[in-house]
Design an enzyme around this catalytic site. Sequence first.
Site, PDB file in Angstrom:
ATOM      1  N   CYS A  90       0.810  -1.186  -0.081  1.00  0.00           N
ATOM      2  CA  CYS A  90      -0.034  -0.145  -0.076  1.00  0.00           C
ATOM      3  C   CYS A  90       0.826   1.193   0.032  1.00  0.00           C
ATOM      4  O   CYS A  90       1.734   1.576   0.949  1.00  0.00           O
ATOM      5  CB  CYS A  90      -1.089  -0.025   1.286  1.00  0.00           C
ATOM      6  SG  CYS A  90      -2.117   1.453   1.256  1.00  0.00           S
ATOM      7  N   HIS A  92      -0.047   4.547  -0.674  1.00  0.00           N
ATOM      8  CA  HIS A  92      -0.485   5.715  -0.318  1.00  0.00           C
ATOM      9  C   HIS A  92      -0.382   5.526   1.265  1.00  0.00           C
ATOM     10  O   HIS A  92      -0.261   6.667   1.874  1.00  0.00           O
ATOM     11  CB  HIS A  92      -2.013   5.913  -0.666  1.00  0.00           C
ATOM     12  CG  HIS A  92      -3.095   5.430   0.420  1.00  0.00           C
ATOM     13  ND1 HIS A  92      -3.430   4.276   0.327  1.00  0.00           N
ATOM     14  CD2 HIS A  92      -3.546   6.024   1.421  1.00  0.00           C
ATOM     15  CE1 HIS A  92      -4.268   3.899   1.320  1.00  0.00           C
ATOM     16  NE2 HIS A  92      -4.325   4.938   1.956  1.00  0.00           N
ATOM     17  N   HIS A 210      -7.609  -5.964  -7.282  1.00  0.00           N
ATOM     18  CA  HIS A 210      -7.805  -4.376  -7.612  1.00  0.00           C
ATOM     19  C   HIS A 210      -8.132  -4.271  -9.083  1.00  0.00           C
ATOM     20  O   HIS A 210      -7.210  -4.997  -9.986  1.00  0.00           O
ATOM     21  CB  HIS A 210      -6.485  -3.665  -7.344  1.00  0.00           C
ATOM     22  CG  HIS A 210      -6.161  -3.756  -5.992  1.00  0.00           C
ATOM     23  ND1 HIS A 210      -5.844  -4.535  -5.086  1.00  0.00           N
ATOM     24  CD2 HIS A 210      -6.119  -2.573  -4.975  1.00  0.00           C
ATOM     25  CE1 HIS A 210      -5.503  -4.135  -3.817  1.00  0.00           C
ATOM     26  NE2 HIS A 210      -5.499  -2.865  -3.720  1.00  0.00           N
ATOM     27  N   ASP A 237     -10.389   3.544  -4.408  1.00  0.00           N
ATOM     28  CA  ASP A 237      -9.196   4.484  -3.775  1.00  0.00           C
ATOM     29  C   ASP A 237      -9.664   5.979  -4.102  1.00  0.00           C
ATOM     30  O   ASP A 237      -9.748   6.381  -5.415  1.00  0.00           O
ATOM     31  CB  ASP A 237      -7.793   3.987  -4.589  1.00  0.00           C
ATOM     32  CG  ASP A 237      -6.651   4.546  -3.617  1.00  0.00           C
ATOM     33  OD1 ASP A 237      -6.617   5.458  -3.074  1.00  0.00           O
ATOM     34  OD2 ASP A 237      -5.622   3.728  -3.751  1.00  0.00           O
ATOM     35  N   CYS A 241      -3.882   5.618  -6.047  1.00  0.00           N
ATOM     36  CA  CYS A 241      -3.254   4.445  -5.997  1.00  0.00           C
ATOM     37  C   CYS A 241      -1.692   4.248  -6.320  1.00  0.00           C
ATOM     38  O   CYS A 241      -1.311   4.029  -7.407  1.00  0.00           O
ATOM     39  CB  CYS A 241      -4.183   3.455  -6.636  1.00  0.00           C
ATOM     40  SG  CYS A 241      -3.686   1.776  -5.741  1.00  0.00           S
ATOM     41  N   GLY A 242      -1.034   4.117  -5.172  1.00  0.00           N
ATOM     42  CA  GLY A 242       0.573   4.032  -5.422  1.00  0.00           C
ATOM     43  C   GLY A 242       0.796   2.665  -6.057  1.00  0.00           C
ATOM     44  O   GLY A 242       1.662   2.763  -7.230  1.00  0.00           O
ATOM     45  N   THR A 243       0.349   1.667  -5.656  1.00  0.00           N
ATOM     46  CA  THR A 243       0.768   0.127  -6.135  1.00  0.00           C
ATOM     47  C   THR A 243       0.134   0.061  -7.395  1.00  0.00           C
ATOM     48  O   THR A 243       0.511  -0.441  -8.473  1.00  0.00           O
ATOM     49  CB  THR A 243       0.288  -0.781  -5.260  1.00  0.00           C
ATOM     50  OG1 THR A 243      -1.137  -0.639  -4.832  1.00  0.00           O
ATOM     51  CG2 THR A 243       1.207  -1.080  -4.040  1.00  0.00           C
TER      52      THR A 243
HETATM   53  O1  PYC Z   1      -1.712   3.361  -2.733  1.00  0.00           O
HETATM   54  O2  PYC Z   1      -1.063   1.231  -3.154  1.00  0.00           O
HETATM   55  C1  PYC Z   1      -1.937   1.982  -2.708  1.00  0.00           C
HETATM   56  C2  PYC Z   1      -3.428   1.744  -2.313  1.00  0.00           C
HETATM   57  C3  PYC Z   1      -3.780   0.243  -2.235  1.00  0.00           C
HETATM   58  C4  PYC Z   1      -4.967   0.148  -1.759  1.00  0.00           C
HETATM   59  C5  PYC Z   1      -5.276   1.463  -1.594  1.00  0.00           C
HETATM   60  N1  PYC Z   1      -4.171   2.369  -1.808  1.00  0.00           N
END
Ligand code: PYC
Length: 315
Positions: A90, A92, A210, A237, A241-243
Amino acid sequence: MDTNKIKVIDSHTAGEPTRVVVGGAPDLGTGNMTDLRDRFEEKAHWLRTALLSEPRGFKAMVGALLCEPVDTKCVAGVIFFNNSGVLKGCIHGTMGLIKTLEFMGRISTGTHYIETPVGMIKAELKPDGSVSVTNVPSYRYLSNVEIEVKGFGKVLGDVAWGGNWFYLIEGYGPEIKLSNLNELSSFSIAAMEALEVANVFGDDGSKIDHVEIFGPPADSLKSDSSNFVMCPGGEYDRSPCGTGTSAKLACLHTSGKLKPGQIWRQSGILGTIFEGEVEPLEDQKVIPTVSGRAWVNGETNIMIDPSDPFRFGIG
Ligand code: PYC
């Protein structure tokens, strides 16, 4: 009255909330973050629902349990969780964690390593307050995977790993705009179900939990693309979403559309932006770095009162 206190620090990253547990959590013993995550699932399920469900939390909240890292190079270990269970990576949440550690006086600007269940990640807290996270190796696993989405028809998309498994869709589904939230949610949840029906999994057999839909940027001077990301548990999200951005960067690089070091500006459904770039590895994998901003916005003692029928949340 016998009341337990759990101390949490809240933040949001580009609109997406993170609730970091910094005190009062049950002892999960020692081990790496995968061991602790499994123990958290087995023994501390109540903590997840107590913190994230109503009446204290809400469905879109992401939790982060601050843990003792095994590797002394790391400033912290972390287990992320949401309304459906534990999460893999995760980003974020990592940005929120870094700002939380700064708020607690445990770190200042500079480079910090964090242990997660998917591997060690590097975070840089910049003097301007932004955070850059260098993620785990990311890659496109499958391209042009066809699924039949109930009520929508045939859809083609890529399957990629960016610390979570994503199905990335472009050119199908509702337009990416806030007023289409319901349509985007139904479409992406139906796509997630269609992936299971079609037996599409990650290369480790994991569920693709996702779904990320892409469209043109609302303002091409500010971003290169806009996205909508559906997470496990049926909540979208609020951030880009960083991933998910990492998975996108891997796909762009593999298809020759993103050079090493070139900046990709990914806008989310709220119009907030993460910037990303890649460093190539062998086998078409990349190391993505994703940058964004998070703000600490709360510091709370959560009370678990045995006489409270909703101490572990509603539902
Ligand atoms: O930012 O990777 C992210 C993330 C995953 C689920 C919610 N945010």
